[in-house]
Design an enzyme around this catalytic site. Structure first.
Site, PDB file in Angstrom:
ATOM      1  CE  LYS A 147     -16.692 -14.674  22.072  1.00  8.98           C
ATOM      2  NZ  LYS A 147     -15.618 -14.323  23.014  1.00  8.98           N
TER       3      LYS A 147
ATOM      4  CG  ASP B 111      -9.758  -9.779  25.254  1.00 11.16           C
ATOM      5  OD1 ASP B 111     -10.663 -10.271  25.958  1.00 11.16           O
ATOM      6  OD2 ASP B 111      -9.285  -8.655  25.466  1.00 11.16           O
TER       7      ASP B 111
ATOM      8  CD  GLU C 101     -11.385 -12.124  29.771  1.00  4.83           C
ATOM      9  OE1 GLU C 101     -11.275 -10.882  29.646  1.00  4.83           O
ATOM     10  OE2 GLU C 101     -12.312 -12.777  29.290  1.00  4.83           O
TER      11      GLU C 101
HETATM   12  P1  IMP Z   1     -15.284 -10.788  24.358  1.00  3.87           P
HETATM   13  O1  IMP Z   1     -13.801 -10.627  24.467  1.00  3.87           O
HETATM   14  O2  IMP Z   1     -15.716 -11.397  23.061  1.00  3.87           O
HETATM   15  O3  IMP Z   1     -15.891 -11.448  25.552  1.00  3.87           O
HETATM   16  O4  IMP Z   1     -15.872  -9.315  24.327  1.00  3.87           O
HETATM   17  C1  IMP Z   1     -15.638  -8.400  25.395  1.00  3.87           C
HETATM   18  C2  IMP Z   1     -16.713  -7.356  25.447  1.00  3.87           C
HETATM   19  O5  IMP Z   1     -16.657  -6.563  24.255  1.00  3.87           O
HETATM   20  C3  IMP Z   1     -18.144  -7.910  25.482  1.00  3.87           C
HETATM   21  O6  IMP Z   1     -18.587  -8.109  26.797  1.00  3.87           O
HETATM   22  C4  IMP Z   1     -18.915  -6.787  24.819  1.00  3.87           C
HETATM   23  O7  IMP Z   1     -19.117  -5.768  25.770  1.00  3.87           O
HETATM   24  C5  IMP Z   1     -17.946  -6.257  23.788  1.00  3.87           C
HETATM   25  N1  IMP Z   1     -18.112  -6.905  22.475  1.00  3.87           N
HETATM   26  C6  IMP Z   1     -17.207  -7.714  21.853  1.00  3.87           C
HETATM   27  N2  IMP Z   1     -17.659  -8.133  20.669  1.00  3.87           N
HETATM   28  C7  IMP Z   1     -18.884  -7.573  20.522  1.00  3.87           C
HETATM   29  C8  IMP Z   1     -19.862  -7.655  19.478  1.00  3.87           C
HETATM   30  O8  IMP Z   1     -19.712  -8.313  18.446  1.00  3.87           O
HETATM   31  N3  IMP Z   1     -20.991  -6.963  19.710  1.00  3.87           N
HETATM   32  C9  IMP Z   1     -21.225  -6.218  20.820  1.00  3.87           C
HETATM   33  N4  IMP Z   1     -20.354  -6.141  21.821  1.00  3.87           N
HETATM   34  C10 IMP Z   1     -19.175  -6.806  21.675  1.00  3.87           C
END
Ligand code: IMP
Length: 231
Positions: free
Chosen positions: A12, A61, A32
C-alpha cells in the site's frame, strides 16, 4: 512533517508513493470498529492514529460491494474472505444475481455486478473549515451502526471516542472501481482479485501497475494527492 500511511502492508505504501512525494509507513494497530459504511471506520482509525503519532496520517478501509447482495460483504469483506472464502462468496454473489436483477450473463454463466470501494481518512488535527465535504466530525456517535453491532462489543462510546477524539475532524476521500464477479481467473494479487473482473480482465490477471492504474485505492489516493498538494 512527513505524512504517515498507517498500515502494515508495504504494498500500500509503494502504491501511495506513486501519488505522493513524501509518505512513509507507520506500523500502528488502530481499532477497526464495526460499522456498515467504510467512512466511519477509516475516520475512527485516522483519529486514533493521529492521536498516537502526533503527525499527519492517512488510514484506508476498503471492501467488495456486491449489488445483488445489497452491498455485502462491504466493510465485512476481510471477515467474509477468511470465513466463507473467496470462491464461495463469489458463487453466492453470482447465484444471488441470477435470482435477482443484479447481474448479466457473459456466455459462461451468470456474473454479478459489484464494485470495490476504498475510503482514505486524513487527520492532522485541523478542522478543514474551508474544504468541501465529506469531513467526518465524529458526530455519528454510533447511530449509523447496525442494530446488531450496537448490541455487541462495539459500543457507541468506542465509535465516538470516549476520550474526546471524536471531535477531531477527518477528511474522507473515496475511490470506486466497478466490475463483475466471475468464476475465479488468474493467480496474482490478493483477496477477491481472482473473482473481480474489470473491463474483461480480473484483478488477479493484471500486474501490479495495471491494477493500481484502475484500482479503488489508486482512485482514492489520486483524489487525496490532488487535495493534499494544495494544502
Ligand atoms: P483493507 O481495508 O484494504 O484491509 O481491505 C479489507 C478487505 O477487503 C480485504 O481483506 C479484502 O478481503 C478486501 N479487499 C480490499 N481491497 C482489495 C483488493 O484490491 N483486492 C482484493 N480484495 C480486496
Amino acid at each position: 512533517m512527513t505524512l504517515r500511511y498507517v498500515t502494515t502492508n508495504p504494498g500500500k505504501v509503494r502504491e501511495a508513493e506513486e501519488y505522493l512525494d513524501d509518505v512513509s509507513a507507520l506500523d500502528y494497530d488502530y481499532t477497526e470498529v464495526q460499522a456498515p459504511e467504510l467512512g466511519p471506520i477509516a475516520a475512527h482509525g485516522a483519529r486514533e492514529a493521529y492521536r498516537h503519532a502526533g503527525e499527519p496520517v492517512i488510514v484506508d478501509d476498503a471492501g467488495l460491494f456486491v449489488d445483488a447482495l445489497d452491498g455485502f460483504p462491504g466493510p465485512y469483506s476481510s471477515y467474509v474472505e477468511h470465513t466463507l472464502g473467496v470462491e464461495l462468496t463469489g458463487r453466492v454473489a453470482r447465484e444471488a444475481a441470477a435470482a435477482a436483477d443484479g447481474g448479466d450473463s457473459d456466455g459462461d454463466g451468470e456474473v454479478a455486478r459489484a464494485a470495490f470501494r476504498c475510503v482514505i481518512g486524513y487527520c492532522d488535527g485541523d478542522d478543514f473549515a474551508a474544504t468541501p465535504e465529506p469531513v467526518d466530525r465524529g458526530e455519528r456517535r454510533g447511530q449509523d451502526l447496525a442494530a446488531d453491532d450496537r448490541d455487541s462489543a462495539t459500543t457507541d462510546a468506542q465509535v465516538a471516542g470516549d476520550d474526546g477524539s471524536a471531535d477531531l475532524p477527518v477528511k474522507l476521500f473515496e475511490g470506486v472501481v466497478p466490475g463483475r464477479i466471475v468464476e475465479p481467473r488468474g493467480d496474482g494479487g490478493f483477496g477477491y482479485d481472482p473473482v473481480f473482473e474489470h473491463d474483461g480482465t480480473t484483478f488477479a490477471e493484471m500486474d501490479a501497475t495495471e491494477k493500481n492504474a484502475v484500482s479503488h485505492r489508486g482512485r482514492a489516493l489520486a483524489k487525496f494527492a490532488d487535495w493534499f498538494a494544495e494544502r
